[in-house]
Motif scaffolding. Structure first.
Motif, PDB file in Angstrom:
ATOM      1  N   UNK A  41       0.822  -1.184   0.030  1.00  0.00           N
ATOM      2  CA  UNK A  41       0.066  -0.039  -0.112  1.00  0.00           C
ATOM      3  C   UNK A  41       0.853   1.210   0.040  1.00  0.00           C
ATOM      4  N   UNK A  42       2.175   1.168   0.931  1.00  0.00           N
ATOM      5  CA  UNK A  42       2.767   2.421   0.707  1.00  0.00           C
ATOM      6  C   UNK A  42       3.390   2.701  -0.748  1.00  0.00           C
ATOM      7  N   UNK A  43       3.682   1.686  -1.210  1.00  0.00           N
ATOM      8  CA  UNK A  43       4.315   1.994  -2.664  1.00  0.00           C
ATOM      9  C   UNK A  43       3.510   2.600  -3.532  1.00  0.00           C
ATOM     10  N   UNK A  44       2.182   1.880  -3.205  1.00  0.00           N
ATOM     11  CA  UNK A  44       1.041   2.286  -4.189  1.00  0.00           C
ATOM     12  C   UNK A  44       0.601   3.769  -3.954  1.00  0.00           C
ATOM     13  N   UNK A  45       0.674   4.219  -2.829  1.00  0.00           N
ATOM     14  CA  UNK A  45       0.292   5.468  -2.318  1.00  0.00           C
ATOM     15  C   UNK A  45       1.410   6.453  -3.127  1.00  0.00           C
ATOM     16  N   UNK A  46       2.571   6.115  -3.072  1.00  0.00           N
ATOM     17  CA  UNK A  46       3.587   6.844  -3.677  1.00  0.00           C
ATOM     18  C   UNK A  46       3.510   7.109  -4.984  1.00  0.00           C
ATOM     19  N   UNK A  57      -5.239   2.462 -16.943  1.00  0.00           N
ATOM     20  CA  UNK A  57      -5.863   2.608 -15.787  1.00  0.00           C
ATOM     21  C   UNK A  57      -4.807   2.959 -14.655  1.00  0.00           C
ATOM     22  N   UNK A  58      -4.992   3.734 -13.653  1.00  0.00           N
ATOM     23  CA  UNK A  58      -4.526   3.898 -12.374  1.00  0.00           C
ATOM     24  C   UNK A  58      -4.734   2.617 -11.520  1.00  0.00           C
ATOM     25  N   UNK A  59      -3.780   2.500 -10.403  1.00  0.00           N
ATOM     26  CA  UNK A  59      -3.964   1.350  -9.562  1.00  0.00           C
ATOM     27  C   UNK A  59      -5.370   1.228  -9.033  1.00  0.00           C
ATOM     28  N   UNK A 167       4.596  -2.925 -14.343  1.00  0.00           N
ATOM     29  CA  UNK A 167       4.633  -1.729 -15.202  1.00  0.00           C
ATOM     30  C   UNK A 167       4.357  -0.325 -14.308  1.00  0.00           C
ATOM     31  N   UNK A 168       3.863  -0.573 -13.004  1.00  0.00           N
ATOM     32  CA  UNK A 168       3.802   0.646 -12.210  1.00  0.00           C
ATOM     33  C   UNK A 168       4.576   0.898 -11.144  1.00  0.00           C
ATOM     34  N   UNK A 169       5.522  -0.233 -10.540  1.00  0.00           N
ATOM     35  CA  UNK A 169       6.398  -0.062  -9.532  1.00  0.00           C
ATOM     36  C   UNK A 169       7.497   0.927  -9.829  1.00  0.00           C
ATOM     37  N   UNK A 170       7.835   1.081 -11.053  1.00  0.00           N
ATOM     38  CA  UNK A 170       8.936   1.967 -11.437  1.00  0.00           C
ATOM     39  C   UNK A 170       8.556   3.536 -11.292  1.00  0.00           C
ATOM     40  N   UNK A 171       7.059   3.879 -11.028  1.00  0.00           N
ATOM     41  CA  UNK A 171       6.530   5.079 -11.166  1.00  0.00           C
ATOM     42  C   UNK A 171       6.615   5.728  -9.527  1.00  0.00           C
ATOM     43  N   UNK A 172       6.803   4.967  -8.706  1.00  0.00           N
ATOM     44  CA  UNK A 172       6.896   5.123  -7.329  1.00  0.00           C
ATOM     45  C   UNK A 172       8.238   6.084  -6.977  1.00  0.00           C
TER      46      UNK A 172
END
Length: 173
Positions: A41-46, A57-59, A167-172
């Protein structure tokens, strides 16, 4: 019953089913519920409402899609288990996605709803007999069983969590 008991293997949905373990359905659903307790969740919030490409789509949108899909497939599973002979209608996931307010909700709220939804799905499946699990129904994508739907839901979750990780983890940042 295990995923190897699925017959016929639904051609379109096999990509989700194959992501699950060769375990009893009850265990596959339990594992998927536990995976929801391990979300970063913390990563996704970032990451927030960032997307990896225009039009994606967003997470939060993905989580809402998972909720919507599970509800639709729960209905299909119930219909098939009860012997419904009518073809189940399709749904346009893109249209559903355009008509949510997922990005105005918190991650915690969406995850809580997903967990509640999963608990309800599991409770419904606990009421099904082996005979009910093997019942097939007709959908816009062909014939598949109540058993297949259980594994589809567990695999669909893994599919989307893999997409988020890849695909999204690098966006944090």
């Amino acid at each position: 019953m295990k995923k190897s008991d699925i017959n016929p293997m639904p051609a379109y949905f096999d990509r989700y089913i194959h992501l699950t373990d060769e375990v009893e359905l009850k265990e596959a659903l339990s594992i998927s519920a536990e995976e929801l307790n391990q979300l970063p969740i913390d990563q996704w919030k970032a990451i927030g409402n960032k997307v990896y490409a225009p039009g994606k789509w967003t997470i939060k949108d993905i989580l809402q899609h998972m909720i919507d899909t599970e509800r639709i497939f729960a209905y299909r599973a119930l219909c098939f288990a009860r012997g419904e002979a009518a073809r189940m209608p399709s749904f346009d996931e893109e249209e559903y996605g355009r008509n949510t307010n997922a990005n105005q909700r918190t991650l915690e709220d969406l995850i809580d709803e997903l967990k509640i939804n999963r608990a309800s799905f599991i409770a419904m499946y606990q009421s099904f007999t082996d005979e009910m699990l093997l019942r097939n129904g007709l959908s816009f994508k062909g014939i598949y069983s109540v058993l297949a739907i259980g594994f589809i839901i567990a695999g669909h979750q893994r599919w989307h969590l893999n997409v988020i990780q890849e695909r999204y983890s690098g966006l944090a940042n």
